[in-house]
Design an enzyme around this catalytic site. Structure first.
Site, PDB file in Angstrom:
ATOM      1  N   HIS A 459       0.788  -1.232   0.000  1.00 18.01           N
ATOM      2  CA  HIS A 459       0.000   0.000   0.000  1.00 18.01           C
ATOM      3  C   HIS A 459       0.823   1.286   0.000  1.00 18.01           C
ATOM      4  O   HIS A 459       0.316   2.339  -0.386  1.00 18.01           O
ATOM      5  CB  HIS A 459      -0.940   0.004   1.210  1.00 18.01           C
ATOM      6  N   TYR A 575     -15.152   5.652   8.248  1.00 17.01           N
ATOM      7  CA  TYR A 575     -14.102   6.133   7.346  1.00 17.01           C
ATOM      8  C   TYR A 575     -14.500   5.786   5.913  1.00 17.01           C
ATOM      9  O   TYR A 575     -14.760   4.631   5.596  1.00 17.01           O
ATOM     10  CB  TYR A 575     -12.779   5.451   7.705  1.00 17.01           C
ATOM     11  N   THR A 588      -4.993  10.614  -0.555  1.00 16.92           N
ATOM     12  CA  THR A 588      -6.363  10.395  -0.096  1.00 16.92           C
ATOM     13  C   THR A 588      -6.727  11.357   1.032  1.00 16.92           C
ATOM     14  O   THR A 588      -5.879  11.999   1.628  1.00 16.92           O
ATOM     15  CB  THR A 588      -6.548   8.953   0.430  1.00 16.92           C
TER      16      THR A 588
END
Length: 775
Positions: A459, A575, A588
């Site tokens: 990630h 979230y 993000t």
């Protein structure tokens, strides 16, 4: 080994009268072709670098400006207002140049400077235009006159045929929100989750922070936003991803599935051959900057794609990959004669690995479990056991590979006859056996015996849209451009002269094997605790939701809030991931989906005394609120990244803030994300409805919460990937999936009732009108 195979191309014998040298013509030919390919690549990269560097102008525009300035010399008009003459008089070594040469050279220098000035003027004008985000807050389907003018100007200043990175210099910087706005939005977001006493305490902490410490921390952030390209992204990568010492398997890595309904071939080696070749094509276009920049559908607004580069180490044009199969690691070269291996050649190499019956070396079987467990034991083992000798060579081969490929030995994929097939598929992609994925690689490509594929992605280097962009290209290229023979093999003639894949060599002592086993057991405990459920929602999709004049994302988010309340009996901090890629190096931001408006809607849905009209009015209000929050997050006015960066500054300065500590310690019991679909529009899914992806997912964020990823597929399908932990007695992924289904249907029923009411009212009106005419 491949190196040994190539070495025999050169043979020489030392004699008393000299050296007798023999050269292989095949090797010399391959060297020549490799050199030609390398120089062609450099030339293309240089050309595209120039095109991106001068964008939105073009190199030909320089020639036009030069010709115009040269023409002025002959018509005795000086558009430079004396600057050409000044340059001519101050040229170095002008005594060695003729008057005419000096005049021409001065005109060229002035024209070049003028050209560069116009480039920067165009670039900063475009940046100013792209900094305007008023259009995103307009009602769906409506466009004001000012937005139409703005859009026309963006098109005019955007130039023609931009390359991938053409707009990077024109993208605006991410703005730092004001502290007052962020705190006000934060308090608004937690109001529905706290009782009066808790809220009053939080309000006191927030106001104390705002009045005492915030201004100093904010000044440092503003300075960072001026100095760096993005005030968030580098700290986000470092502190959220790279400094974590816990396992990244399940906790950080995410996965993307293959096509849902279609399997182009059931031959494992052939499918892997086509997909790997398509990935190499994508990489070549990426490194040359030849992909078209991604844009938002309603504008030419360019999205930042800089995240294709790793914050750790960016290795370009890697010429090999590493393949794992049944506990063995193989190195496969991707080039021959200066070109990529063809799909059929890759199929041959992979089939050779599948046919290899050799046994793993001691400690080799579960070696990759080191990347699945805690980071500290892996770091220590790396230094102690893999820092020198053959182990270092093999580890370097893995880490310098283009990517990692696992040839799995268990079938996976969606099976309509097996209700748990997606669950098993997701768990396989997310963690596998805990030792058959190299979790540290940018991504691991996974190939199954039945021809299905998938990706496990690390990630830190990129978010899901980047990997999804590549995966869409790969699947479309695989199915519609490369194709297969009738027998399911890759197309093309097989080159049987390729060197066989070579085994990586390991000497792993007992002590290291114990470390590997410890990491494996730790990772297996995490993997066994993951409760996954894949849900295909067929009842309706984006098409019907849009007919209800609602945002599909807001519709689903409110359904998730309703499902969460029915499942847990309470609301929780939620979230939702939003992109900030309209800004330079953007990643993000968080949308806090559990709003006061959403809570009011959910309570009305559970209140038997509320009418459908009341519920629908509350739904529209909650949906509008969600859309506004999503837009604020996209345009740099989010809450959480700002507070995160303020916290980082406070730690650097040694400033203690109870407010920031409280904010950063709040658990996200419901973590959600939408997987992007059809970024490239390479496949017409209306024409080919079976060629749709199944999306991807991630592990649960909280021990007693849910992780939900969803993908809106075409007009009539929504796929949900739901994760939780078996160890939590309060969660159940399958149960939550049923709540999602029921919530979606219950919300859709509100619109159905409204439409029926409108139909009856319309019919009554027509009947009355006809009655009047009859009278």
């Amino acid at each position: 080994m491949a190196e040994a195979h190539q070495a025999v191309g050169f043979q020489f014998t030392v004699r008393p009268d000299g050296v007798d040298l023999k050269l292989s013509q095949e090797v010399i030919k391959n060297i020549y072709l490799s050199g030609v390919t390398a120089w062609k690549k450099r030339a293309i990269q240089f050309k595209n670098g120039v095109l991106a560097g001068v964008y939105p102008a073009s190199p030909s525009s320089w020639l036009i400006v030069v010709i115009a300035m040269m023409s002025s010399l002959y018509i005795r008009i000086d558009p430079s207002l004396g600057m050409i003459e000044a340059i001519k008089e101050n040229l170095p070594h002008r005594e060695y140049l003729s008057v005419q040469t000096r005049a021409v050279l001065s005109a060229i220098l002035f024209a070049t400077g003028l050209w560069l000035f116009f480039i920067y003027l165009l670039r900063y004008t475009l940046k100013a235009l792209l900094s305007n985000h008023g259009w995103i807050f307009e009602s769906h389907g409506k466009m004001s006159t000012s937005t139409r003018v703005w859009l026309s100007l963006v098109k005019m200043f955007s130039g023609r045929r931009p390359l991938l990175y053409s707009f990077q210099a024109s993208l605006p910087r991410l703005p730092v929100p004001s502290v007052d706005d962020t705190i006000q939005r934060y308090l608004e977001s937690v109001r529905p989750l706290l009782n009066s006493d808790q809220y009053n305490q939080m309000e006191m902490l927030a106001n104390d922070f705002k009045d005492s410490k915030a201004a100093r921390l904010q000044r440092y952030l503003i300075l960072k936003s001026w100095w760096g390209t993005n005030y968030v992204s580098d700290w986000w990568e470092e502190y959220i991803y790279l400094r974590g010492r816990g396992p990244i398997m399940v906790n950080s890595n995410f996965y993307i599935m293959d096509l849902l309904y279609m399997t182009p071939t059931h031959r494992q080696a052939a499918r892997a051959g086509n997909v790997v070749h398509a990935m190499l094509q994508y990489r070549r276009k990426l490194e040359r900057g030849e992909h078209a920049p991604v844009t938002l559908a309603i504008t030419l607004l360019q999205l930042c794609l800089n995240l294709n580069k790793s914050p750790n180490q960016h290795l370009t044009d890697r010429k090999h990959l590493v393949v794992y199969h049944k506990g063995r690691f193989f190195q496969v070269w991707l080039y021959t004669g200066g070109r990529h291996l063809l799909p059929c050649e890759l199929e041959t190499q992979f089939q050779r690995i599948l046919n290899d019956t050799s046994e793993p070396q001691p400690g080799e079987l579960k070696l990759a479990a080191l990347t699945a467990g805690n980071r500290v034991p892996w770091a220590r083992a790396r230094i102690k056991y893999f820092g020198q000798g053959g182990n270092k060579v093999s580890l370097d081969t893995i880490e310098s590979a283009a990517f990692f490929l696992t040839l799995d030995d268990e079938r996976q994929g969606y099976d309509p006859a097996n209700t748990k097939s997606l669950d098993s598929y997701a768990k396989s992609l997310l963690h596998g056996k805990c030792y058959n994925r190299w979790f540290d690689k940018s991504f691991t490509l996974i190939s199954y015996p039945n021809g299905k594929m998938g990706v496990n992605a690390e990630h830190s280097w990129a978010d899901a849209p980047i990997v999804g962009h590549m995966w869409e290209y790969v699947l479309a290229t695989d199915c519609f451009h490369l194709g297969y023979t009738e027998e399911g093999h890759c197309k093309g003639d097989v080159n049987k002269g390729l060197p066989h894949p070579s085994r990586l060599q390991w000497k792993i002592p007992k002590e290291c094997q114990e470390v590997i086993e410890t990491s494996y057991l730790s990772a297996k405990q995490i993997a066994d605790d993951v409760d996954f459920h894949g849900l295909l929602f067929h009842e309706f999709g984006k098409g019907l939701i849009k007919k209800c004049r609602s945002s599909p994302d807001a519709f689903i988010q409110l359904a998730l809030q309703l499902a969460q309340f029915r499942d847990q009996g309470l609301f929780c901090l939620t979230y939702e991931s939003s992109m900030t890629r309209m800004f330079r190096d953007g990643r993000t931001e968080t949308v806090r989906s559990c709003t006061s408006e959403a809570v009011a809607f959910v309570r009305a849905m559970e209140d038997a005394g509320a009418t459908n009209a009341q519920r629908l009015a509350l739904f529209r209000k909650a949906a509008d609120k969600h859309q506004n929050m999503y837009r604020l997050a996209m345009t740099g006015s989010g809450i959480d990244r700002h507070l995160f960066c303020l916290y980082i500054v406070s730690k650097y300065l040694g400033i203690d803030s109870p407010f920031l500590k409280k904010v950063l310690s709040e658990p996200w019991k419901l973590s959600t994300s939408q997987t992007p679909q059809q970024q490239l529009n390479l496949v017409d899914i209306n024409k080919f409805p079976k060629y749709v992806g199944a999306g991807g997912g991630f592990g649960p964020v909280a021990d007693d919460g849910y992780g939900v990823s969803y993908i809106i597929v075409g007009e009539n399908l929504i796929t949900f990937h739901i994760s939780s932990k078996f160890s939590s007695p309060d969660t159940d992924s399958f149960r939550f999936g049923q709540h999602i289904c029921n919530a979606m249907l219950d919300i859709q029923a509100l619109f159905k009732t409204e439409n029926e009411k409108k139909t009856v009212e319309h019919a009554t009106h027509v009947h009355l009108e006809n009655g009047k005419k009859h009278i």
